[in-house]
Write a protein that holds these residues in place. Structure first.
Motif, PDB file in Angstrom:
ATOM      1  N   VAL A  52     -44.422  14.665  97.782  1.00 50.79           N
ATOM      2  CA  VAL A  52     -45.109  13.479  98.450  1.00 50.79           C
ATOM      3  C   VAL A  52     -46.078  12.922  97.633  1.00 50.79           C
ATOM      4  N   LEU A  53     -47.042  13.897  97.145  1.00 50.90           N
ATOM      5  CA  LEU A  53     -48.188  13.339  96.465  1.00 50.90           C
ATOM      6  C   LEU A  53     -47.616  12.459  94.863  1.00 50.90           C
ATOM      7  N   SER A  54     -46.697  13.121  94.422  1.00 46.28           N
ATOM      8  CA  SER A  54     -46.058  12.611  93.108  1.00 46.28           C
ATOM      9  C   SER A  54     -45.419  11.142  93.538  1.00 46.28           C
ATOM     10  N   ALA A  55     -44.813  11.103  94.687  1.00 41.71           N
ATOM     11  CA  ALA A  55     -43.956   9.908  94.809  1.00 41.71           C
ATOM     12  C   ALA A  55     -45.136   8.786  95.248  1.00 41.71           C
ATOM     13  N   LEU A  56     -46.340   9.217  95.372  1.00 46.86           N
ATOM     14  CA  LEU A  56     -47.564   7.922  95.393  1.00 46.86           C
ATOM     15  C   LEU A  56     -48.206   7.784  94.214  1.00 46.86           C
ATOM     16  N   ARG A  57     -47.748   8.315  93.189  1.00 41.77           N
ATOM     17  CA  ARG A  57     -48.369   7.965  91.861  1.00 41.77           C
ATOM     18  C   ARG A  57     -47.437   7.393  90.805  1.00 41.77           C
ATOM     19  N   VAL A  58     -47.749   6.582  90.052  1.00 38.91           N
ATOM     20  CA  VAL A  58     -46.953   5.936  88.893  1.00 38.91           C
ATOM     21  C   VAL A  58     -46.571   7.383  87.920  1.00 38.91           C
ATOM     22  N   ASP A  59     -45.143   7.436  87.623  1.00 40.10           N
ATOM     23  CA  ASP A  59     -44.733   8.303  86.985  1.00 40.10           C
ATOM     24  C   ASP A  59     -45.045   8.680  85.820  1.00 40.10           C
ATOM     25  N   GLY A  60     -45.843   9.966  85.726  1.00 46.03           N
ATOM     26  CA  GLY A  60     -46.618  10.395  84.460  1.00 46.03           C
ATOM     27  C   GLY A  60     -47.651  10.191  84.613  1.00 46.03           C
ATOM     28  N   GLN A  61     -48.401   9.316  85.423  1.00 44.24           N
ATOM     29  CA  GLN A  61     -49.754   9.180  85.305  1.00 44.24           C
ATOM     30  C   GLN A  61     -50.627   9.487  86.899  1.00 44.24           C
ATOM     31  N   PRO A  62     -50.869  10.658  86.899  1.00 45.18           N
ATOM     32  CA  PRO A  62     -51.433  11.307  88.123  1.00 45.18           C
ATOM     33  C   PRO A  62     -52.400  10.429  88.817  1.00 45.18           C
ATOM     34  N   HIS A  63     -53.374   9.695  88.017  1.00 44.68           N
ATOM     35  CA  HIS A  63     -54.692   9.121  88.499  1.00 44.68           C
ATOM     36  C   HIS A  63     -54.228   7.601  88.756  1.00 44.68           C
ATOM     37  N   GLN A  64     -53.015   6.965  88.720  1.00 44.53           N
ATOM     38  CA  GLN A  64     -52.580   5.798  88.865  1.00 44.53           C
ATOM     39  C   GLN A  64     -51.786   5.739  90.157  1.00 44.53           C
ATOM     40  N   LEU A  65     -52.590   5.043  91.219  1.00 43.40           N
ATOM     41  CA  LEU A  65     -51.788   5.231  92.328  1.00 43.40           C
ATOM     42  C   LEU A  65     -50.781   3.814  92.381  1.00 43.40           C
ATOM     43  N   VAL A  66     -49.605   4.238  93.193  1.00 45.07           N
ATOM     44  CA  VAL A  66     -48.708   2.957  93.318  1.00 45.07           C
ATOM     45  C   VAL A  66     -49.038   2.054  94.199  1.00 45.07           C
ATOM     46  N   GLY A  67     -48.501   0.946  94.086  1.00 47.45           N
ATOM     47  CA  GLY A  67     -49.032  -0.275  95.132  1.00 47.45           C
ATOM     48  C   GLY A  67     -50.057  -1.307  94.286  1.00 47.45           C
ATOM     49  N   PRO A  68     -50.234  -2.390  94.827  1.00 52.25           N
ATOM     50  CA  PRO A  68     -51.131  -3.391  94.278  1.00 52.25           C
ATOM     51  C   PRO A  68     -52.513  -3.009  94.497  1.00 52.25           C
ATOM     52  N   PRO A  69     -53.562  -3.622  93.909  1.00 54.87           N
ATOM     53  CA  PRO A  69     -54.826  -3.267  93.780  1.00 54.87           C
ATOM     54  C   PRO A  69     -55.422  -3.413  95.203  1.00 54.87           C
ATOM     55  N   TRP A  70     -54.971  -4.495  96.242  1.00 53.77           N
ATOM     56  CA  TRP A  70     -55.497  -4.540  97.471  1.00 53.77           C
ATOM     57  C   TRP A  70     -55.219  -3.202  98.194  1.00 53.77           C
ATOM     58  N   LEU A  71     -54.221  -2.997  98.015  1.00 57.58           N
ATOM     59  CA  LEU A  71     -53.892  -1.495  98.882  1.00 57.58           C
ATOM     60  C   LEU A  71     -54.705  -0.412  98.468  1.00 57.58           C
ATOM     61  N   HIS A  72     -55.280  -0.288  97.412  1.00 52.35           N
ATOM     62  CA  HIS A  72     -56.127   0.649  97.094  1.00 52.35           C
ATOM     63  C   HIS A  72     -57.413   0.576  97.735  1.00 52.35           C
ATOM     64  N   VAL A  73     -57.699  -0.700  97.932  1.00 55.14           N
ATOM     65  CA  VAL A  73     -59.098  -0.984  98.546  1.00 55.14           C
ATOM     66  C   VAL A  73     -59.122  -0.801  99.942  1.00 55.14           C
ATOM     67  N   ALA A  74     -57.930  -1.198 100.482  1.00 51.75           N
ATOM     68  CA  ALA A  74     -57.691  -1.098 101.903  1.00 51.75           C
ATOM     69  C   ALA A  74     -57.670   0.542 102.122  1.00 51.75           C
ATOM     70  N   ALA A  75     -57.225   1.277 101.416  1.00 49.93           N
ATOM     71  CA  ALA A  75     -56.859   2.650 101.725  1.00 49.93           C
ATOM     72  C   ALA A  75     -58.336   3.393 101.769  1.00 49.93           C
TER      73      ALA A  75
END
Length: 239
Positions: A52-75
């Motif tokens: 689950v955690l890996s599916a929410l990250r860009v492949d090979g970049q654990p510090h990079q969340l998937v989704g647009p920047p506005w979703l990061h701010v909303a979260a």
């Protein structure tokens, strides 16, 4: 000739339906929490949590969340709704409102539910002492142990309690449904934001939801029993 008061019968049926629903939620929540806790203790959720955690990250970049920047701010904004600071403010304001309306039983229910939920959450964290996801996955700061998610559990306790109280005094069915659904939705969003931001494993959040729902319904049932037992007899009861 025996007269049947269908309005009274309908009211009784609704009360019993509410009690039955609360008992069901409490039982399912407690059972689910125990099952998840056992799996976590035995390491049975490790693969699921990692996937689950890996599916929410860009492949090979654990510090990079998937989704647009506005979703990061909303979260980040949503996850704050389950923080101790925000929940304390919500409880304080709701308690003041209930006290001003002289709804002392409801105010006490909210205070005991929230306070007890906090104690249970902290006690369980110390009992399991589960490590959080690696720092590389975390998009926000987090302290103390990971299991269960305190944000998920306490948001479930507070918002479900408020939702049930709002539904209880609403006249229209659609308002009752809206109150409960809104409480559930906020609790779900807070928990999902914790996983998305990488500060909790998915099983932490599932356990937090389960324990929070069980505790909220247990408090509501206790308040219901006390109120029914000690309420003054009504005119209909005397006839």
């Amino acid at each position: 000739m025996i007269r049947i008061d269908f309005r009274e019968l309908l009211g009784a049926a609704r009360r019993e339906l509410g009690v039955t629903s609360a008992l069901l939620v409490m039982a399912l929540g407690a059972t689910s929490f125990l099952a998840i806790a056992e799996d976590v203790s035995e390491g049975g959720t490790h693969r699921f949590d990692r996937s689950v955690l890996s599916a929410l990250r860009v492949d090979g970049q654990p510090h990079q969340l998937v989704g647009p920047p506005w979703l990061h701010v909303a979260a980040v904004d949503i996850t704050a709704l389950g923080s101790i600071t925000v929940l304390s403010l919500v409880i304080l304001l709701a308690f003041a409102l209930l006290a001003s309306l002289r709804r002392w039983a409801e105010a006490l229910l909210l205070a005991v539910g929230a306070g007890g939920g906090l104690l249970i959450s902290q006690g369980l964290k110390r009992l399991f002492e589960r490590e959080r996801p690696d720092l590389a996955y975390r998009a926000v700061e987090a302290v103390n142990a990971s299991f269960p998610s305190g944000h998920a559990m306490l948001s479930a306790v507070v918002f479900l309690t408020l939702g049930v109280l709002a539904a209880r005094y609403a006249d229209r069915r659609r308002v009752k449904v809206l109150a409960v659904v809104s409480a559930v939705l906020v609790s779900l969003l807070v928990g999902l934001s914790r996983v998305y931001l990488g500060v909790h494993w998915a099983s932490d959040v599932l356990a937090g939801w389960s324990a929070g729902a069980a505790w909220a319904m247990a408090c509501w049932l206790a308040a219901y029993v006390v109120q029914r037992r000690f309420r003054p007899p009504s005119a209909s009861d005397a006839t």
